[in-house]
Design a protein around this motif. Structure first.
Motif, PDB file in Angstrom:
ATOM      1  N   UNK A 227       0.826  -1.219   0.000  1.00 31.92           N
ATOM      2  CA  UNK A 227       0.000   0.000   0.000  1.00 31.92           C
ATOM      3  C   UNK A 227       0.858   1.267   0.000  1.00 31.92           C
ATOM      4  N   UNK A 228       1.949   1.243   0.730  1.00 29.82           N
ATOM      5  CA  UNK A 228       2.815   2.426   0.784  1.00 29.82           C
ATOM      6  C   UNK A 228       3.298   2.805  -0.611  1.00 29.82           C
ATOM      7  N   UNK A 229       3.575   1.810  -1.443  1.00 35.12           N
ATOM      8  CA  UNK A 229       4.096   2.091  -2.782  1.00 35.12           C
ATOM      9  C   UNK A 229       3.003   2.493  -3.768  1.00 35.12           C
ATOM     10  N   UNK A 230       1.833   1.880  -3.658  1.00 35.01           N
ATOM     11  CA  UNK A 230       0.818   2.068  -4.698  1.00 35.01           C
ATOM     12  C   UNK A 230      -0.277   3.068  -4.339  1.00 35.01           C
ATOM     13  N   UNK A 231      -0.648   3.161  -3.063  1.00 33.27           N
ATOM     14  CA  UNK A 231      -1.772   4.028  -2.686  1.00 33.27           C
ATOM     15  C   UNK A 231      -1.587   5.499  -3.067  1.00 33.27           C
ATOM     16  N   UNK A 232      -0.403   6.071  -2.956  1.00 33.62           N
ATOM     17  CA  UNK A 232      -0.266   7.477  -3.342  1.00 33.62           C
ATOM     18  C   UNK A 232      -0.716   7.763  -4.770  1.00 33.62           C
ATOM     19  N   UNK A 233      -0.531   6.827  -5.674  1.00 28.48           N
ATOM     20  CA  UNK A 233      -0.945   7.045  -7.063  1.00 28.48           C
ATOM     21  C   UNK A 233      -2.467   6.996  -7.196  1.00 28.48           C
ATOM     22  N   UNK A 234      -3.098   6.091  -6.449  1.00 26.62           N
ATOM     23  CA  UNK A 234      -4.557   5.992  -6.509  1.00 26.62           C
ATOM     24  C   UNK A 234      -5.227   7.161  -5.795  1.00 26.62           C
ATOM     25  N   UNK A 235      -4.642   7.595  -4.694  1.00 28.05           N
ATOM     26  CA  UNK A 235      -5.211   8.732  -3.977  1.00 28.05           C
ATOM     27  C   UNK A 235      -4.888  10.053  -4.661  1.00 28.05           C
ATOM     28  N   UNK A 236      -3.743  10.119  -5.329  1.00 31.69           N
ATOM     29  CA  UNK A 236      -3.342  11.339  -6.000  1.00 31.69           C
ATOM     30  C   UNK A 236      -4.092  11.585  -7.296  1.00 31.69           C
ATOM     31  N   UNK A 237      -4.583  10.505  -7.915  1.00 32.24           N
ATOM     32  CA  UNK A 237      -5.337  10.631  -9.161  1.00 32.24           C
ATOM     33  C   UNK A 237      -6.233   9.409  -9.298  1.00 32.24           C
ATOM     34  N   UNK A 238      -7.525   9.609  -9.088  1.00 30.11           N
ATOM     35  CA  UNK A 238      -8.463   8.484  -9.090  1.00 30.11           C
ATOM     36  C   UNK A 238      -8.552   7.794 -10.445  1.00 30.11           C
ATOM     37  N   UNK A 239      -8.120   8.461 -11.503  1.00 31.64           N
ATOM     38  CA  UNK A 239      -8.125   7.820 -12.814  1.00 31.64           C
ATOM     39  C   UNK A 239      -7.109   6.688 -12.904  1.00 31.64           C
ATOM     40  N   UNK A 240      -6.255   6.583 -11.917  1.00 34.55           N
ATOM     41  CA  UNK A 240      -5.283   5.483 -11.889  1.00 34.55           C
ATOM     42  C   UNK A 240      -5.983   4.134 -11.893  1.00 34.55           C
ATOM     43  N   UNK A 241      -7.209   4.089 -11.360  1.00 33.85           N
ATOM     44  CA  UNK A 241      -7.964   2.834 -11.351  1.00 33.85           C
ATOM     45  C   UNK A 241      -8.153   2.283 -12.752  1.00 33.85           C
ATOM     46  N   UNK A 242      -8.226   3.174 -13.725  1.00 35.25           N
ATOM     47  CA  UNK A 242      -8.424   2.734 -15.108  1.00 35.25           C
ATOM     48  C   UNK A 242      -7.198   2.020 -15.661  1.00 35.25           C
ATOM     49  N   UNK A 243      -6.036   2.236 -15.058  1.00 36.64           N
ATOM     50  CA  UNK A 243      -4.813   1.603 -15.555  1.00 36.64           C
ATOM     51  C   UNK A 243      -4.889   0.087 -15.437  1.00 36.64           C
ATOM     52  N   UNK A 244      -5.668  -0.393 -14.455  1.00 29.81           N
ATOM     53  CA  UNK A 244      -5.804  -1.837 -14.286  1.00 29.81           C
ATOM     54  C   UNK A 244      -6.560  -2.485 -15.437  1.00 29.81           C
ATOM     55  N   UNK A 245      -7.267  -1.675 -16.227  1.00 28.39           N
ATOM     56  CA  UNK A 245      -8.041  -2.207 -17.355  1.00 28.39           C
ATOM     57  C   UNK A 245      -7.267  -2.143 -18.667  1.00 28.39           C
ATOM     58  N   UNK A 246      -5.987  -1.783 -18.603  1.00 21.52           N
ATOM     59  CA  UNK A 246      -5.196  -1.690 -19.824  1.00 21.52           C
ATOM     60  C   UNK A 246      -5.119  -3.060 -20.492  1.00 21.52           C
ATOM     61  N   UNK A 247      -5.294  -3.098 -21.803  1.00 24.74           N
ATOM     62  CA  UNK A 247      -5.324  -4.366 -22.534  1.00 24.74           C
ATOM     63  C   UNK A 247      -4.169  -4.436 -23.529  1.00 24.74           C
ATOM     64  N   UNK A 248      -3.836  -5.661 -23.909  1.00 24.26           N
ATOM     65  CA  UNK A 248      -2.829  -5.911 -24.932  1.00 24.26           C
ATOM     66  C   UNK A 248      -3.423  -6.888 -25.944  1.00 24.26           C
ATOM     67  N   UNK A 249      -2.854  -6.982 -27.138  1.00 22.57           N
ATOM     68  CA  UNK A 249      -3.416  -7.880 -28.160  1.00 22.57           C
ATOM     69  C   UNK A 249      -3.380  -9.337 -27.724  1.00 22.57           C
ATOM     70  N   UNK A 250      -4.416 -10.064 -28.101  1.00 20.20           N
ATOM     71  CA  UNK A 250      -4.479 -11.502 -27.860  1.00 20.20           C
ATOM     72  C   UNK A 250      -3.803 -12.193 -29.036  1.00 20.20           C
TER      73      UNK A 250
END
Length: 410
Positions: A227-250
């Motif tokens: 949490x110490x490493x990742x939470x600042x990015x999620x709290x600093x910019x809520x759009x960071x949640x969308x990064x988890x939906x990043x896709x790559x070609x199948x």
């Protein structure tokens, strides 16, 4: 007389440990260093394929640009690189781009050798008190290392994926800390692995291999450090949640194709299923008394369900087979390391069809997972409880001779 006896004792010690006379080196280390240097110079001219992502990421992370700092992952979801890896890449900033890349590739290659030493010492600690033949262990490590190094150079030099390198390096440190009975260190290194590359969460079941009384404390340390490493990015910019939906070609050679998944990119369910499968299989391995299989099973889950088929993925498989061959079983010939190299790397080079390569990947994952989970093997030992575990007692004193071999012989 005493001098002759001392000389004879020294000679016997060097023979037992494989140490080269007069040098703090062992023969199998020298061979592995030479093998690594050879592969480094073979691959380096075409290396650094993905290094520009690390350079871009570290520059953005430490900049005041609108798309940098804590907005990094929100604005650049393609940078699926943990903050610890970007901070490490920052160390190359004083160099020119070419020199920085070369330094990074050399350091990452050297970490592979460090990992081989750590795995050897992990095996020696794991079998402490069982009459382990250390020369045989060194031979097994050498043979497995000869398979491991080509794939390690693939991830560290050809692709220069510092994030994957650090995730695997910290996981190796976690396995070593586990064998030493150090719960806090296990939590620290596993957290650093996840903070380097998120898919390393699949190796979290190593926590369950600790004494039961240490589970809660270790899990809390692990969660807090992540949490110490990742939470600042999620709290600093809520759009960071969308990064988890990043896709790559199948890709056509993906194992997903054999499950009838023909989506052009990553299905919405793929990443959660990948993590859940890795954690689930690893937990079963620990329950079965086979924690040295956790890394292999987590890597299997990644290869099975990942839409992409980059060859550097195989490095995580080879670390898993290395741990299994060196720690999980006592056979002299580490078959699984060479089977993995031949099937996954050799298959990429010599199987012409995408479907054929996908089938080989699927077959390897299923067979290797079934083997490490179900095949009869020697009863493995739980890691020794440490003195900092409040629920543990102290074991019987170790023989001085065996302690010397463990501390210096691998």
């Amino acid at each position: 007389m005493r001098g002759a006896r001392t000389a004879r004792t020294t000679t016997d010690y060097e023979a037992d440990t494989g140490r080269i006379a007069g040098l703090p080196l062992r023969r199998h280390h020298v061979l592995l260093v030479a093998w690594t240097v050879l592969w480094f110079f073979l691959v380096e001219p075409s290396g650094g394929f993905s290094w520009h992502y690390l350079r871009q990421g570290e520059q953005l992370l430490f900049s005041s640009q609108p798309d940098g700092g804590l907005a990094l992952y929100a604005r650049h979801p393609e940078l699926q690189i943990g903050p610890v890896s970007l901070a490490a890449a920052r160390l190359t900033a004083p160099f020119s781009p070419h020199t920085g890349q070369l330094v990074a590739e050399a350091v990452m290659s050297a970490l592979g050798l460090v990992m081989l030493v750590l795995v050897g010492r992990t095996a020696a600690l794991y079998y402490l008190g069982t009459g382990t033949n250390h020369r045989r262990l060194q031979q097994r490590l050498l043979i497995a290392g000869l398979a491991f190094i080509p794939m390690w150079v693939e991830v560290s030099v050809r692709f220069a994926h510092l994030d994957d390198v650090l995730a695997l390096f910290f996981t190796t440190l976690a396995a070593h800390a586990l064998a030493r009975g150090k719960p806090t260190q296990v939590a620290l290194f596993l957290a650093l692995a996840v903070d380097s590359k998120p898919w390393a969460i699949a190796f979290a079941p190593l926590i369950l291999a600790l004494p039961r009384t240490a589970w809660l404390r270790t899990a809390l340390w692990f969660a807090g450090l992540v949490a110490i490493a990742w939470l600042p990015f999620y709290l600093g910019n809520l759009d960071t949640l969308a990064a988890a939906k990043f896709t790559i070609p199948n890709q056509p050679a993906s194992s997903l194709r054999w499950f009838g998944v023909t989506d052009p990119s990553t299905p919405w369910w793929d990443r959660p299923t990948q993590f859940a499968l890795g954690i689930g299989l690893g937990s079963i391995a620990v329950w079965r008394g086979r924690w040295p299989a956790v890394v292999l099973l987590g890597a299997d889950a990644r290869v099975l369900l990942d839409p992409s088929v980059y060859t550097y993925y195989t490095a995580s498989i080879l670390l898993g087979t290395l741990l299994w061959d060196a720690v999980g079983q006592k056979r002299l010939v580490p078959w699984w390391s060479w089977i993995a190299l031949a099937a996954l790397y050799g298959g990429t080079l010599f199987i012409p069809s995408d479907a054929g390569r996908g089938f080989v990947r699927l077959a390897f994952v299923v067979i290797s997972a079934a083997y490490v989970l179900l095949w009869p093997t020697q009863q493995t030992r739980r890691p020794r409880p440490s003195s900092d575990d409040p629920g543990s007692g102290r074991g019987r004193p170790r023989r001085r001779r065996e302690r010397v071999l463990v501390g210096t012989g691998n």
